[in-house]
Design a protein around this motif. Structure first.
Motif, short mmCIF file in Angstrom:
data_model
loop_
_atom_site.label_atom_id
_atom_site.label_comp_id
_atom_site.label_asym_id
_atom_site.label_seq_id
_atom_site.Cartn_x
_atom_site.Cartn_y
_atom_site.Cartn_z
N VAL A 51 0.83 -1.20 0.00
CA VAL A 51 0.00 0.00 0.00
C VAL A 51 0.86 1.25 0.00
N ASN A 52 1.92 1.26 0.78
CA ASN A 52 2.80 2.43 0.83
C ASN A 52 3.49 2.67 -0.50
N PHE A 53 3.89 1.61 -1.17
CA PHE A 53 4.54 1.77 -2.47
C PHE A 53 3.57 2.37 -3.49
N CYS A 54 2.35 1.83 -3.55
CA CYS A 54 1.35 2.34 -4.51
C CYS A 54 0.96 3.77 -4.18
N SER A 55 0.86 4.07 -2.88
CA SER A 55 0.52 5.43 -2.47
C SER A 55 1.61 6.41 -2.91
N GLY A 56 2.87 5.97 -2.86
CA GLY A 56 3.97 6.81 -3.32
C GLY A 56 3.87 7.12 -4.80
#
Length: 407
Positions: free
Chosen positions: A306-311
């Motif tokens: 989720v953090n990668f996609c949010s970035g």
């Protein structure tokens, strides 16, 4: 391009959300028992220097220092950042820390404002503002990725106050590179301080307040970024509910920055041919989906994804909105106009963070899921605002006067 990379490497390390962020939050939580709302509200003052960025832009537009509108101010601001972080490395009381951090925020905000003016001037000259924005935030997030990882390691391996002091000492060195880089890389012609130059700048300043499209862009940016933030609530949720270790939370920050880097490369490879309108709509779609995806955050693996996609979504949003802002700035008042637009986004972001922290504690009973849904819904509302900008077939990097010659 090298100058932009260097300045934003230092911004990624030296801003309050950079290397100092996790050691500071952990110190205030562990040593002083502060709640998410207390941390968010107390650190909100660090947004003040970013909200008043137009003041720095106005001064640099009208008052060249030693004959330079940008260069001399950049050197002084980064020298001040060195001194302020060196001081933080010796402090422990929360009040003193926040005051010293406020000084670093002023230094970083001035440096960012002047770099933004350089971006607008050269972006409109070469029709490459989107490339310059992409370059800045690519290297900002390379620095942020390293800072998040290192911050987590400091917190995991050192006592809270030692981690905070170590982070400040490391950061104190970084702005020295901008001082050197500004001298060697920034080729700025001298601007005489006379009546003719003053009138040219005054004309550009007048356009900032009279061009209708610029007002529309300002309103759009404010509403685009006005959604309940959940940065501090997410940190507390991961720490207290999901029981993530501090070093893994640091790794998650690095993963998020990795997503920003991936977004920058994605834009360069696949998205740079989109119109401004299409890019904005795509950024809103990505933002809505990736925000809602935080509902799936249940363990370390889902948190990483989720953090990668949010970035990725964050990077696309920044390129879309900051390029739009740069393209609409009037000439000769680039520092002031771009700073006004950036201050609007900073103000909106600060309000969003406080609204989110308030909702988390007082409305949603410390539950993250309803706050995530509210944030995703607010992001999606921006779809309705894009048609009001009347972008037609304008492309990122194309100055607004070229796109609308009669406007």
């Amino acid at each position: 391009m090298l100058f932009f990379a260097l300045v934003y490497l230092v911004e990624g390390i030296g801003q309050s959300g950079g290397l100092i962020a996790q050691p500071l939050s952990y110190y205030l939580k562990q040593e002083h028992g502060w709640t998410p709302l207390q941390v968010t509200a107390s650190l909100t003052i660090l947004n003040l220097p970013w909200v008043i960025k137009p003041v720095y832009g106005l001064v640099s537009d009208f008052l060249p220092l030693f004959g330079y509108r940008r260069k001399a101010y950049l050197i002084l601001a980064n020298a001040a950042a060195v001194a302020a972080y060196a001081w933080i490395a010796q402090l422990a009381a929360p009040g003193q820390l926040i005051f010293a951090l406020l000084l670093t925020a002023y230094a970083m905000a001035v440096s960012s404002t002047l770099c933004g003016a350089v971006l607008v001037e050269n972006g409109q000259r070469f029709h490459r503002s989107d490339a310059f924005v992409n370059q800045q935030w690519l290297w900002f997030n390379i620095a942020a990725m390293a800072s998040a990882f290192l911050g987590g390691q400091l917190v995991a391996r050192l006592p809270p106050i030692s981690a905070l002091h170590a982070a400040a000492a490391i950061i104190a060195v970084a702005p020295l590179t901008v001082v050197v880089g500004t001298v060697l890389l920034l080729d700025e012609p001298r601007t005489p301080a006379n009546l003719a130059e003053f009138k040219k700048t005054l004309s550009g300043l007048r356009a900032t307040f009279t061009v209708r499209d610029l007002w529309l862009i300002a309103a759009f940016l404010f509403l685009y970024y006005l959604n309940p933030g959940f940065g501090a609530p997410l940190y507390y949720h991961m720490t207290d509910n999901l029981k993530f270790s501090q070093d893994y939370i640091g790794i998650l920050g690095a993963i998020s920055s990795g997503g920003w880097i991936a977004g920058a490369l994605l834009y360069r490879r696949f998205l740079k041919r989109l119109t401004s309108k299409a890019l904005l709509n795509f950024s809103i779609l990505l933002g809505t989906v990736t925000t809602a995806a935080y509902l799936l955050l249940t363990n370390e693996a889902t948190a990483a994804a989720v953090n990668f996609c949010s970035g990725i979504a964050g990077m696309i949003a920044f390129v879309a909105t900051l390029t739009l802002a740069a393209d609409y700035c009037p000439q000769r008042a680039e520092g002031f106009a771009f700073a006004v637009l950036m201050s609007i986004t900073n103000l909106s972001g600060a309000l969003s963070d406080n609204i989110g922290a308030f909702l988390y504690e007082h409305v949603f009973d410390n539950r993250l899921a309803p706050l995530v849904l509210a944030s995703a819904a607010f992001t999606a509302v921006a779809f309705a605002l894009v048609p009001l900008l009347r972008l037609e077939q304008k492309r990122p990097g194309e100055p607004a006067l070229a796109a609308h010659p009669g406007g």
